[in-house]
Design a protein around this motif. Structure first.
Motif, short mmCIF file in Angstrom:
data_model
loop_
_atom_site.label_atom_id
_atom_site.label_comp_id
_atom_site.label_asym_id
_atom_site.label_seq_id
_atom_site.Cartn_x
_atom_site.Cartn_y
_atom_site.Cartn_z
N UNK A 187 0.76 -1.15 0.14
CA UNK A 187 -0.10 0.00 -0.23
C UNK A 187 0.79 1.45 -0.04
N UNK A 188 2.06 1.12 0.18
CA UNK A 188 2.72 2.36 0.08
C UNK A 188 2.79 3.33 -1.00
N UNK A 189 2.84 3.01 -2.09
CA UNK A 189 2.64 3.89 -3.12
C UNK A 189 1.33 4.74 -3.13
N UNK A 190 0.46 4.13 -2.99
CA UNK A 190 -0.81 4.88 -2.83
C UNK A 190 -0.86 5.79 -1.55
N UNK A 191 -0.66 5.17 -0.41
CA UNK A 191 -0.58 5.83 0.87
C UNK A 191 0.24 7.08 0.73
N UNK A 192 1.50 6.90 0.25
CA UNK A 192 2.53 7.98 0.08
C UNK A 192 1.91 9.04 -0.77
N UNK A 193 1.27 8.77 -1.74
CA UNK A 193 0.77 9.62 -2.77
C UNK A 193 -0.28 10.49 -1.96
N UNK A 196 1.04 12.96 1.18
CA UNK A 196 2.14 14.00 0.55
C UNK A 196 1.23 14.83 -0.51
N UNK A 197 -0.19 14.17 -1.07
CA UNK A 197 -0.63 14.84 -1.91
C UNK A 197 -0.16 14.99 -3.17
N UNK A 198 0.97 14.09 -3.55
CA UNK A 198 1.93 13.69 -4.73
C UNK A 198 1.22 12.56 -5.62
N UNK A 199 0.17 12.94 -6.23
CA UNK A 199 -0.86 11.68 -6.94
C UNK A 199 0.05 11.29 -8.03
N UNK A 200 1.08 11.62 -8.34
CA UNK A 200 1.89 10.82 -9.60
C UNK A 200 3.12 10.02 -8.96
N UNK A 201 3.17 10.08 -7.72
CA UNK A 201 4.34 9.11 -6.95
C UNK A 201 4.02 7.75 -7.35
N UNK A 202 5.42 7.31 -7.95
CA UNK A 202 5.40 5.92 -8.13
C UNK A 202 6.78 5.24 -7.46
N UNK A 203 6.66 4.10 -6.89
CA UNK A 203 7.99 3.48 -6.39
C UNK A 203 8.74 3.13 -7.20
N UNK A 204 10.08 2.93 -6.94
CA UNK A 204 11.26 2.74 -7.82
C UNK A 204 11.20 1.33 -8.37
N UNK A 205 11.97 1.10 -9.45
CA UNK A 205 11.76 -0.32 -9.83
C UNK A 205 12.46 -1.33 -8.91
N UNK A 206 13.27 -0.62 -7.92
CA UNK A 206 13.94 -1.67 -6.78
C UNK A 206 13.19 -2.00 -5.71
#
Length: 456
Positions: A187-193, A196-206
């Motif tokens: 859930x990190x990608x969605x929760x972080x976005x 932080x109100x950064x709706x374009x946030x994506x986790x790294x390939x790693x």
């Protein structure tokens, strides 16, 4: 000889009965100091009341329960975690005014339950910033992973330090820690976005893939809320991938189909399908089709009947049915009923001042109100489980428009008839008081504006 046979039969019967009682029944007794009411309840992880104890005049209680192994909450006013297993004989000492020792368990099953209390205390001692997911999810990726690992290691070490726990319980707890960690990674990608109100946030390939080695067959964990929640997250991911590819519009039906395709273990299939049927059927675009699919997936008659009752209730608020009504006071203490608004399309927003996602919808709602202010669309906002003073203050502070109504509590018939269990929730009604959608689109959904425009 006949006497010997009779005695042997009676002995075997006695042993058989003893074993049956040991397997099926749990005894719970205790005393509560400073109770908040004259009743205590055992509640499931899904907030369903499983059993109610009536307190005696001396604030003691005792009862024999026939419930399955699992994690529950013992409820006075504060939820107390409790793990129950057939043959347990638990005695509770509860003091509602003792913050350091709110509850203590004794008897068979006490070790496991005292561990749960101590484990909760360990989580709380780590502080909100360190433990609360919604808080530390704002960290950058590396720091988030470090914090997640640190919390897991701390709690896993604490579990391993225990030397008096049942082996089955240890397995459940080990896996609970593991799946809670994986669920947080998922859930990190969605929760972080979100935080932080950064709706374009994506986790790294790693970033670790939490579903890489997913086990879809561990029926021992069918009673573990963390395992079931993790599987539900995986099924959501699978389902929404399908929805994007196939451009289909009913995620509830598709989730049931995903369970059918991916979960082959009957016990897990039963639990997962039941959770969808009981809690999410109301969000289906075609309740009848989704209910039929649920029935195809499950054999548990008790669960089927519970979901059937949900289906029957939902049938009453299906598209085209006359809407349940309300009579509530507005901010100026005028009594407003749904019938007063007949002749207009009505878009209802169920919200509260404490609800973050509700507040997030306010700017989009105000834009819609402005756009449709000279039309036959009436916007109505109804508070849910709210404080009247805070409600009035926020109406003024945010200059809220439309008709603002205050519900005295969550038990009004309008909420019950619409099966409101969470907010935000939106309802769309036509000019004749008939339901267009009992789960309408959010104001922030661009398709809502298009839908409202097409009504005019």
């Amino acid at each position: 000889m006949k006497n010997i046979l009779l005695i042997s039969f009676l002995l075997l019967t006695s042993i058989s009965c003893t074993k049956k009682e040991k397997v099926n029944y749990i005894i719970i007794s205790g005393k509560i100091e400073n109770p908040n009411s004259d009743k205590l309840s055992i509640v499931s992880s899904r907030s369903e009341v499983i059993h109610t104890f009536n307190l005696k005049s001396d604030n003691t209680f005792i009862d024999t329960l026939n419930i399955s192994e699992g994690y529950y909450f013992f409820f006075d006013k504060k939820p107390i975690p409790i793990y129950l297993k057939p043959s347990f004989n638990l005695k509770l000492s509860i003091d509602t005014k003792n913050p350091t020792k709110y509850v203590e368990y004794k008897g068979l099953g006490a070790n496991e339950n005292n561990y749960l209390i101590e484990h909760n205390a360990l989580k709380e001692s780590s502080g909100m910033q360190n433990y609360y997911y919604g808080h530390y999810a704002k960290f950058d990726e590396n720091r988030f992973l470090q914090q997640t690992d640190s919390l897991f290691n701390l709690r896993f070490k604490f579990l391993k330090e225990q030397n008096n726990l049942d082996s089955d319980f240890i397995y459940l707890e080990e896996k609970a820690l593991e799946y809670e960690k994986l669920d947080r990674l998922a859930g990190f990608e969605m929760m972080h976005g979100f935080v932080t109100k950064n709706t374009n946030f994506k986790v790294s390939d790693n970033f670790p893939n939490p579903y890489k080695d997913i086990n879809l067959t561990d029926e021992k964990l069918s009673i573990s809320p963390y395992y079931i929640r993790f599987l539900e997250g995986y099924l959501r991911k699978v389902t929404f991938s399908k929805l994007e590819i196939e451009n289909l519009s009913d995620p509830i039906l598709k989730t049931l189909e995903s369970i059918e395709e991916n979960i082959k273990t009957p016990v897990l299939r039963e639990v997962l399908a039941y959770n969808v049927g009981k809690n999410d059927l109301k969000r289906s675009k075609d309740v009848e089709v989704a209910f039929k699919k649920y029935n195809d997936l499950t054999k548990d008659e008790k669960r089927k009947e519970e979901v059937r009752q949900v289906y029957l209730s939902l049938s009453k608020i299906a598209k085209g049915k006359t809407s349940p009504t309300f009579k509530l006071f507005d901010v100026e203490d005028n009594l407003i009923s749904l019938s007063d608004l007949k002749g207009k399309y009505i878009y209802i927003d169920l919200w509260a001042t404490w609800c973050g996602p509700c507040i997030a919808e306010i700017p989009a709602l105000k834009k819609l109100e402005k756009h449709f202010e000279e039309t036959d669309i009436q916007f109505v906002s109804i508070s849910y489980k709210d404080n009247k003073k805070r409600w009035k203050e926020m109406i003024t502070e945010k200059k809220l428009g439309g008709i603002q109504l205050f519900a005295p509590n969550e038990n009004i018939s309008f909420f019950k008839d619409y099966q409101v269990t969470g907010i935000p929730r939106f309802i769309l009604i036509d000019k004749n008081g008939r339901i267009i959608e009992s789960n309408a689109k959010r104001p922030s959904n661009p398709k809502l504006k298009e839908q409202l425009q097409n009504l005019l």
